[in-house]
Write a protein that holds these residues in place. Sequence first.
Motif, PDB file in Angstrom:
ATOM      1  N   HIS A 198      20.430 -11.154  -9.292  1.00 40.10           N
ATOM      2  CA  HIS A 198      19.698 -10.681  -7.955  1.00 40.10           C
ATOM      3  C   HIS A 198      19.904  -9.314  -7.578  1.00 40.10           C
ATOM      4  CE1 HIS A 198      19.850 -15.433  -6.964  1.00 40.10           C
ATOM      5  NE2 HIS A 198      19.187 -15.000  -7.866  1.00 40.10           N
ATOM      6  N   GLN A 199      19.196  -8.634  -6.841  1.00 41.46           N
ATOM      7  CA  GLN A 199      19.364  -7.263  -6.377  1.00 41.46           C
ATOM      8  C   GLN A 199      18.798  -7.308  -4.916  1.00 41.46           C
ATOM      9  OE1 GLN A 199      18.203  -4.019  -8.553  1.00 41.46           O
ATOM     10  NE2 GLN A 199      19.207  -4.780 -10.549  1.00 41.46           N
ATOM     11  N   ALA A 200      19.346  -6.472  -4.211  1.00 41.40           N
ATOM     12  CA  ALA A 200      18.791  -6.029  -2.889  1.00 41.40           C
ATOM     13  C   ALA A 200      18.112  -4.856  -2.968  1.00 41.40           C
ATOM     14  CB  ALA A 200      19.957  -6.287  -1.747  1.00 41.40           C
ATOM     15  N   CYS A 201      17.146  -4.534  -1.808  1.00 35.44           N
ATOM     16  CA  CYS A 201      16.656  -3.332  -1.762  1.00 35.44           C
ATOM     17  C   CYS A 201      17.678  -2.533  -1.022  1.00 35.44           C
ATOM     18  CB  CYS A 201      15.424  -3.276  -0.680  1.00 35.44           C
ATOM     19  SG  CYS A 201      14.996  -1.655   0.072  1.00 35.44           S
ATOM     20  N   PRO A 202      17.997  -1.423  -1.466  1.00 34.13           N
ATOM     21  CA  PRO A 202      19.248  -0.451  -1.258  1.00 34.13           C
ATOM     22  C   PRO A 202      19.203  -0.054   0.115  1.00 34.13           C
ATOM     23  CG  PRO A 202      17.898   0.698  -2.922  1.00 34.13           C
ATOM     24  CD  PRO A 202      17.390  -0.706  -2.678  1.00 34.13           C
ATOM     25  N   GLN A 203      17.808   0.136   0.703  1.00 31.57           N
ATOM     26  CA  GLN A 203      17.335   0.612   2.251  1.00 31.57           C
ATOM     27  C   GLN A 203      17.684  -0.506   3.227  1.00 31.57           C
ATOM     28  OE1 GLN A 203      15.463   1.940  -0.501  1.00 31.57           O
ATOM     29  NE2 GLN A 203      16.969   3.558  -0.404  1.00 31.57           N
ATOM     30  N   CYS A 204      16.886  -1.888   2.877  1.00 33.45           N
ATOM     31  CA  CYS A 204      16.884  -2.575   4.033  1.00 33.45           C
ATOM     32  C   CYS A 204      17.577  -3.966   3.634  1.00 33.45           C
ATOM     33  CB  CYS A 204      15.462  -2.955   4.208  1.00 33.45           C
ATOM     34  SG  CYS A 204      14.456  -4.044   2.820  1.00 33.45           S
ATOM     35  N   GLN A 205      18.176  -4.044   2.406  1.00 33.97           N
ATOM     36  CA  GLN A 205      18.809  -5.282   1.886  1.00 33.97           C
ATOM     37  C   GLN A 205      18.008  -6.590   1.686  1.00 33.97           C
ATOM     38  OE1 GLN A 205      22.061  -4.322   0.920  1.00 33.97           O
ATOM     39  NE2 GLN A 205      21.516  -2.333   1.241  1.00 33.97           N
ATOM     40  N   VAL A 206      16.632  -6.508   1.794  1.00 35.32           N
ATOM     41  CA  VAL A 206      16.072  -7.836   1.563  1.00 35.32           C
ATOM     42  C   VAL A 206      16.438  -8.115   0.031  1.00 35.32           C
ATOM     43  CG1 VAL A 206      14.306  -7.524   3.177  1.00 35.32           C
ATOM     44  CG2 VAL A 206      13.874  -6.678   1.006  1.00 35.32           C
ATOM     45  N   MET A 207      16.475  -9.465  -0.469  1.00 36.27           N
ATOM     46  CA  MET A 207      16.912  -9.814  -1.613  1.00 36.27           C
ATOM     47  C   MET A 207      15.733  -9.895  -2.653  1.00 36.27           C
ATOM     48  SD  MET A 207      20.128  -9.695  -1.753  1.00 36.27           S
ATOM     49  CE  MET A 207      20.546 -10.488  -3.707  1.00 36.27           C
ATOM     50  N   ASP A 209       6.599  -0.834  -5.982  1.00 33.04           N
ATOM     51  CA  ASP A 209       5.598  -0.146  -6.464  1.00 33.04           C
ATOM     52  C   ASP A 209       4.315  -0.567  -5.597  1.00 33.04           C
ATOM     53  OD1 ASP A 209       7.059   1.344  -8.314  1.00 33.04           O
ATOM     54  OD2 ASP A 209       6.849  -0.149  -9.896  1.00 33.04           O
ATOM     55  N   GLN A 210       4.303  -1.918  -5.379  1.00 34.77           N
ATOM     56  CA  GLN A 210       2.977  -2.436  -4.643  1.00 34.77           C
ATOM     57  C   GLN A 210       3.048  -2.104  -3.142  1.00 34.77           C
ATOM     58  OE1 GLN A 210       1.973  -6.892  -4.756  1.00 34.77           O
ATOM     59  NE2 GLN A 210       0.952  -6.196  -6.693  1.00 34.77           N
ATOM     60  N   TYR A 211       3.822  -2.534  -2.482  1.00 41.61           N
ATOM     61  CA  TYR A 211       3.826  -2.523  -0.980  1.00 41.61           C
ATOM     62  C   TYR A 211       4.948  -2.333  -0.080  1.00 41.61           C
ATOM     63  CZ  TYR A 211       5.802  -7.201  -1.776  1.00 41.61           C
ATOM     64  OH  TYR A 211       6.644  -8.158  -2.138  1.00 41.61           O
ATOM     65  N   HIS A 212       6.316  -2.227  -0.827  1.00 41.72           N
ATOM     66  CA  HIS A 212       7.653  -2.678  -0.059  1.00 41.72           C
ATOM     67  C   HIS A 212       7.737  -0.970   0.520  1.00 41.72           C
ATOM     68  CE1 HIS A 212      11.053  -4.140   1.536  1.00 41.72           C
ATOM     69  NE2 HIS A 212      12.106  -3.106   0.891  1.00 41.72           N
ATOM     70  N   ARG A 213       7.379  -0.033  -0.049  1.00 44.24           N
ATOM     71  CA  ARG A 213       7.666   1.265   0.395  1.00 44.24           C
ATOM     72  C   ARG A 213       7.253   1.337   1.900  1.00 44.24           C
ATOM     73  NH1 ARG A 213       6.323   3.233  -4.927  1.00 44.24           N
ATOM     74  NH2 ARG A 213       8.336   3.422  -6.018  1.00 44.24           N
ATOM     75  N   VAL A 214       5.939   0.707   2.159  1.00 42.84           N
ATOM     76  CA  VAL A 214       5.288   0.951   3.493  1.00 42.84           C
ATOM     77  C   VAL A 214       6.182  -0.127   4.427  1.00 42.84           C
ATOM     78  CG1 VAL A 214       3.246   0.261   4.763  1.00 42.84           C
ATOM     79  CG2 VAL A 214       3.089   1.617   2.707  1.00 42.84           C
ATOM     80  N   LEU A 215       6.494  -1.171   3.970  1.00 41.53           N
ATOM     81  CA  LEU A 215       7.080  -2.265   4.959  1.00 41.53           C
ATOM     82  C   LEU A 215       8.641  -2.309   4.857  1.00 41.53           C
ATOM     83  CD1 LEU A 215       4.802  -5.154   3.788  1.00 41.53           C
ATOM     84  CD2 LEU A 215       4.521  -3.772   5.705  1.00 41.53           C
ATOM     85  N   CYS A 216       9.305  -1.370   4.167  1.00 45.71           N
ATOM     86  CA  CYS A 216      10.634  -1.490   4.254  1.00 45.71           C
ATOM     87  C   CYS A 216      11.182  -0.878   5.461  1.00 45.71           C
ATOM     88  CB  CYS A 216      11.316  -0.384   3.168  1.00 45.71           C
ATOM     89  SG  CYS A 216      13.165  -0.335   3.149  1.00 45.71           S
ATOM     90  N   LEU A 217      12.176  -1.690   6.126  1.00 45.92           N
ATOM     91  CA  LEU A 217      12.598  -1.007   7.675  1.00 45.92           C
ATOM     92  C   LEU A 217      13.787  -0.474   7.641  1.00 45.92           C
ATOM     93  CD1 LEU A 217      11.843  -4.388   9.926  1.00 45.92           C
ATOM     94  CD2 LEU A 217      10.408  -2.553   8.902  1.00 45.92           C
ATOM     95  N   GLY A 218      14.435  -0.330   6.162  1.00 43.32           N
ATOM     96  CA  GLY A 218      15.707   0.416   6.177  1.00 43.32           C
ATOM     97  C   GLY A 218      16.706   0.109   7.006  1.00 43.32           C
ATOM     98  N   PRO A 219      17.258   1.022   7.890  1.00 45.76           N
ATOM     99  CA  PRO A 219      18.476   0.535   8.627  1.00 45.76           C
ATOM    100  C   PRO A 219      18.047  -0.194  10.002  1.00 45.76           C
ATOM    101  CG  PRO A 219      18.158   2.910   8.916  1.00 45.76           C
ATOM    102  CD  PRO A 219      17.478   2.528   7.628  1.00 45.76           C
ATOM    103  N   SER A 220      16.588  -0.014  10.332  1.00 47.15           N
ATOM    104  CA  SER A 220      16.175  -0.832  11.259  1.00 47.15           C
ATOM    105  C   SER A 220      15.709  -2.332  11.012  1.00 47.15           C
ATOM    106  CB  SER A 220      14.683  -0.202  11.883  1.00 47.15           C
ATOM    107  OG  SER A 220      15.170   1.291  12.181  1.00 47.15           O
ATOM    108  N   GLN A 221      16.231  -3.020   9.943  1.00 42.82           N
ATOM    109  CA  GLN A 221      15.643  -4.252   9.551  1.00 42.82           C
ATOM    110  C   GLN A 221      16.297  -5.289  10.778  1.00 42.82           C
ATOM    111  OE1 GLN A 221      14.248  -5.152   6.820  1.00 42.82           O
ATOM    112  NE2 GLN A 221      14.653  -7.317   6.789  1.00 42.82           N
ATOM    113  N   GLU A 222      17.160  -5.108  11.357  1.00 44.33           N
ATOM    114  CA  GLU A 222      17.637  -5.977  12.504  1.00 44.33           C
ATOM    115  C   GLU A 222      17.185  -5.396  13.729  1.00 44.33           C
ATOM    116  OE1 GLU A 222      18.480  -8.980  11.595  1.00 44.33           O
ATOM    117  OE2 GLU A 222      18.618  -8.387   9.328  1.00 44.33           O
ATOM    118  N   ASP A 223      16.635  -4.395  13.863  1.00 44.03           N
ATOM    119  CA  ASP A 223      16.312  -3.769  15.147  1.00 44.03           C
ATOM    120  C   ASP A 223      14.991  -4.564  15.650  1.00 44.03           C
ATOM    121  OD1 ASP A 223      15.411  -2.219  17.448  1.00 44.03           O
ATOM    122  OD2 ASP A 223      15.086  -0.492  16.351  1.00 44.03           O
ATOM    123  N   PRO A 224      15.325  -5.262  16.909  1.00 45.06           N
ATOM    124  CA  PRO A 224      14.177  -6.040  17.311  1.00 45.06           C
ATOM    125  C   PRO A 224      13.150  -5.065  18.067  1.00 45.06           C
ATOM    126  CG  PRO A 224      15.975  -6.076  19.004  1.00 45.06           C
ATOM    127  CD  PRO A 224      16.495  -5.359  17.747  1.00 45.06           C
TER     128      PRO A 224
END
Length: 417
Positions: A107-116, A128-143
């Motif tokens: 298992h691996q996490a996204c190094p920016q937003c930690q989704v698994m 490669d397909q979509y996550h670069r657009v949807l990655c929230l990085g450090p804002s993953q938990e920002d409401p």
Amino acid sequence: MAAPLDDMFSLCVDPGKVAGSVDVRFIDNIKGKGLFAKRSIKKGDNIFIERPLVSAQFLWNALYKYKACEYCLRALETAEENARRLSGIPGLSLPHPELCRVRPELHQACPQCQVMYCSSECRQAAADQYHRVLCLGPSQEDPDHPINKLKDAWRSMHYPPETSSIMLMARMVAIVKQAKDKAHWQKLFSHFCSRTANEEEEIAHKLLGEKFRGQLALLNSLFKAALYDEHLSRWFVPEGFRSLFSLVGTNGQGIGTSSLSQWVHACDAFELPAQQREQLDSFIDQLYKDIEKETGDFLNCEGSGLFLLQSSCNHSCIPNAEASFPDNNFLLHLSALSDINPGEEICISYLDCCQRDRSRHSRHKILRENYLFVCSCPKCISQVDELDVTSDEEEEEEGEAEGETEGDEMEDEMTDV
């Protein structure tokens, strides 16, 4: 413009073999396309295996502690972890743990937003397909992040059991935004049926309830704020957003994954002496009783996806094929339920087993409300003289639904797609 036929097989495992076994044909203006056998297919045969064009987990999964790969939806809990959580027995040990195919060490996490993800391959495929657009990085938990606002709005409007997801639409947008050949992806998405404005309104009403007009407008606004792209401007205006909503509502195929279910199937195939077999079967029976008492019927991590070839399968109340996900990921297996002759249409059922046993009137009501067509399969034609009465089970369910409050719905357990 619909996708060309060579695209229809492009996401299948061994597309050349599949193209030699089945054929997509135009039937008429009411049914549209259909899938037909080109050779004899025997009961139990695997007709094809297909990966989705796009898929997404349902948003309530995480709140119910169902963990799955963000790309392929593979369950990330081991079968034992899954059984412990669902049964509420923290010290439970499963026999034959070697039959569990989940590999936590991969298992691996996204190094920016930690989704698994279940593997480095899935993490890279998503990036490669979509996550670069949807990655929230450090804002993953920002409401207050626009994408989190969109997710929260969806959860507040669409309680479990979920039948679609706003994130499936978000991934469609993200795929086109990231793609070098945007026209190619738009052409693939155009394969899925479009609806008239009135039909789209009906679907929106069914998914979002009586307040759908205001809810749809809010979702449209949040969707635009989070994801607007000029190449897809038509998807962000009210009519285009409603059309996109309709597309995922009518074409989305439910996906269910479970490491425990996969372990149970492996146990069933495991050769054991008679006494050990009896002990194992007894253990599994008791485990499911414990799970039913603690958790209810919902065992799977669930989501939905758009499948190019499978979407050509029309409905029948007496289907000769069914879709399943035995690999504990998003790979759809279409298998024959009966012998299928060359030239015969391959049909699945849009209804579950219980719904198929209901009266013709009840079946038609479900299909009309959810898929906007009147079924004319052999079973429905043979029952055409039946009275237009609602099945007793449905009347009971409707009575229960009327007595539920919105809060009650939030408390309910999710059920299988």
